[in-house]
Design an enzyme around this catalytic site. Structure first.
Site, PDB file in Angstrom:
ATOM      1  N   GLN A 195       6.261   8.906 -13.367  1.00  0.00           N
ATOM      2  CA  GLN A 195       7.513   9.051 -12.797  1.00  0.00           C
ATOM      3  C   GLN A 195       8.530   9.229 -14.047  1.00  0.00           C
ATOM      4  O   GLN A 195       8.246   8.685 -15.341  1.00  0.00           O
ATOM      5  CB  GLN A 195       7.856   7.485 -12.635  1.00  0.00           C
ATOM      6  CG  GLN A 195       9.144   7.376 -11.803  1.00  0.00           C
ATOM      7  CD  GLN A 195       9.500   8.192 -10.511  1.00  0.00           C
ATOM      8  OE1 GLN A 195       8.386   8.473  -9.709  1.00  0.00           O
ATOM      9  NE2 GLN A 195      10.649   8.426 -10.340  1.00  0.00           N
TER      10      GLN A 195
ATOM     11  N   LYS B 185       6.696   4.909  -3.019  1.00  0.00           N
ATOM     12  CA  LYS B 185       5.463   5.975  -3.211  1.00  0.00           C
ATOM     13  C   LYS B 185       4.343   4.930  -2.843  1.00  0.00           C
ATOM     14  O   LYS B 185       3.343   5.404  -2.249  1.00  0.00           O
ATOM     15  CB  LYS B 185       5.554   6.497  -4.325  1.00  0.00           C
ATOM     16  CG  LYS B 185       6.566   7.526  -4.546  1.00  0.00           C
ATOM     17  CD  LYS B 185       6.489   8.070  -6.197  1.00  0.00           C
ATOM     18  CE  LYS B 185       7.572   9.062  -6.308  1.00  0.00           C
ATOM     19  NZ  LYS B 185       8.043   9.574  -7.541  1.00  0.00           N
TER      20      LYS B 185
ATOM     21  N   ASP C  41       2.510  16.199  -8.706  1.00  0.00           N
ATOM     22  CA  ASP C  41       4.013  16.582  -8.847  1.00  0.00           C
ATOM     23  C   ASP C  41       4.396  18.209  -8.867  1.00  0.00           C
ATOM     24  O   ASP C  41       5.208  18.722  -9.146  1.00  0.00           O
ATOM     25  CB  ASP C  41       4.487  16.002 -10.200  1.00  0.00           C
ATOM     26  CG  ASP C  41       5.549  14.711 -10.251  1.00  0.00           C
ATOM     27  OD1 ASP C  41       6.104  14.862  -9.004  1.00  0.00           O
ATOM     28  OD2 ASP C  41       5.746  13.907 -11.007  1.00  0.00           O
TER      29      ASP C  41
END
Ligand code: GUN
Length: 294
Positions: A98, A54, A121
């Site tokens: 994460q 990422k 997200d």
């Protein structure tokens, strides 16, 4: 029949290039550099690989990229303080924590602390609720990638029978909503569903996201159907290494399906590309600019 292999790697590369083009444009025309902050707690090896990817890809797209690594035993209040700082930071337009988090941390509390405008997200209840209501929202990246891959096969998903196997907040549930937005007819199944094979046999589109290696068999699939495999399972091999397999028995399925994603090289690549899309969109929305072209 031998299925067409959907090349997630190439489709993701094309998407990243288009994001990079739009990032260059907003920099040039508006002095805006979209910025992504990724927070990793602990040292789970798979999560470390994802986070590195990422970070690298955000940089390659011309974005600001900020990595925050915290020890597995970090206090929840310290993590919340970092999120509050990132919420305030004008250089940060996207925040991703994460998952999974260590068991000592309360995932829901952490996600709820993220500014919904920076929730790239799409997991904050404001975004999940907006998506479920059919309103504009930041949507989770993996399901966004699944839709793009499906549209590389079908110009329109309207009226197609889709089955989503899996009901996670990260994939199954938001994918259901995105498919409804595309006017597909959607069945959502999961590990407790009965007669999954029969349900799959009706489907023009199969999305496997249950986390069970090779669960979807070739003889479950309607000939010519499109199969999108979201699973990433690591199986031990005889020589003590691991190999990646999806939730679909690929070799069998590829003999029946019309199109299928491989693992690796399918959905996985799209998740990071869509994270860049969401970061660009969040940056433009926060800056009051029109929605970018990707
Ligand atoms: N872990 C595996 N996939 C994801 C994802 O898309 N977002 C986050 N935050 N964690 C993940």
């Amino acid at each position: 029949m031998t299925a067409r292999i959907i090349d997630g790697k190439a489709i993701a590369a094309d998407l990243r290039a288009r994001v990079a083009g739009e990032v260059a444009r907003v920099k040039r025309d508006h002095g805006l550099t979209p910025g992504l902050a990724v927070v990793l707690v602990g040292n789970d090896p798979a999560s470390e690989v994802y986070v590195r990817s990422k970070h690298k890809q955000a940089q390659a797209a011309g974005m600001g990229s900020f990595e925050h690594k915290l020890p597995a035993d970090v206090a929840q209040d310290d993590l919340l303080a970092l999120i509050a700082e990132l919420n305030r930071d004008p250089a940060v337009h996207g925040i991703l924590v994460q998952l999974p988090l260590p068991k000592t941390l309360h995932t829901e509390t952490i996600i709820n602390a993220i500014d919904p405008a920076k929730d790239v997200d799409g997991l904050h209840p404001n975004n999940a609720g907006r998506l479920a209501g059919g309103f504009a929202a930041l949507a989770p990246c993996t399901p966004l990638g699944c839709i793009i891959l499906s549209k590389s096969v079908h110009a329109s998903l309207e009226g197609l029978n889709a089955i989503v196997i899996g009901r996670s907040n990260l994939v199954g549930r938001p994918l259901l909503q995105l498919l409804l937005n595309e006017n597909a007819t959607v069945t959502i199944a999961h590990s407790r569903s009965r007669e999954l094979a029969k349900l799959c046999a009706q489907a023009d589109l199969i999305y496997a996201a249950v986390g069970r290696p090779e669960m979807v068999r070739g003889d479950w699939i309607k000939p010519g159907a499109t199969v999108i495999d979201v699973g990433i399972n690591r199986l031990p091999t005889a020589d003590g290494k691991t190999r990646l397999v999806g939730d679909v028995a690929f070799t069998e399925a590829a003999k029946v399906a019309g199109a299928i994603t491989p693992v690796p090289g399918g959905v996985g690549q799209m998740t990071v590309a869509c994270l860049l899309v969401n970061t660009l969109r969040a940056a433009c929305a926060i800056a009051g600019l029109v929605k970018p072209a990707v």
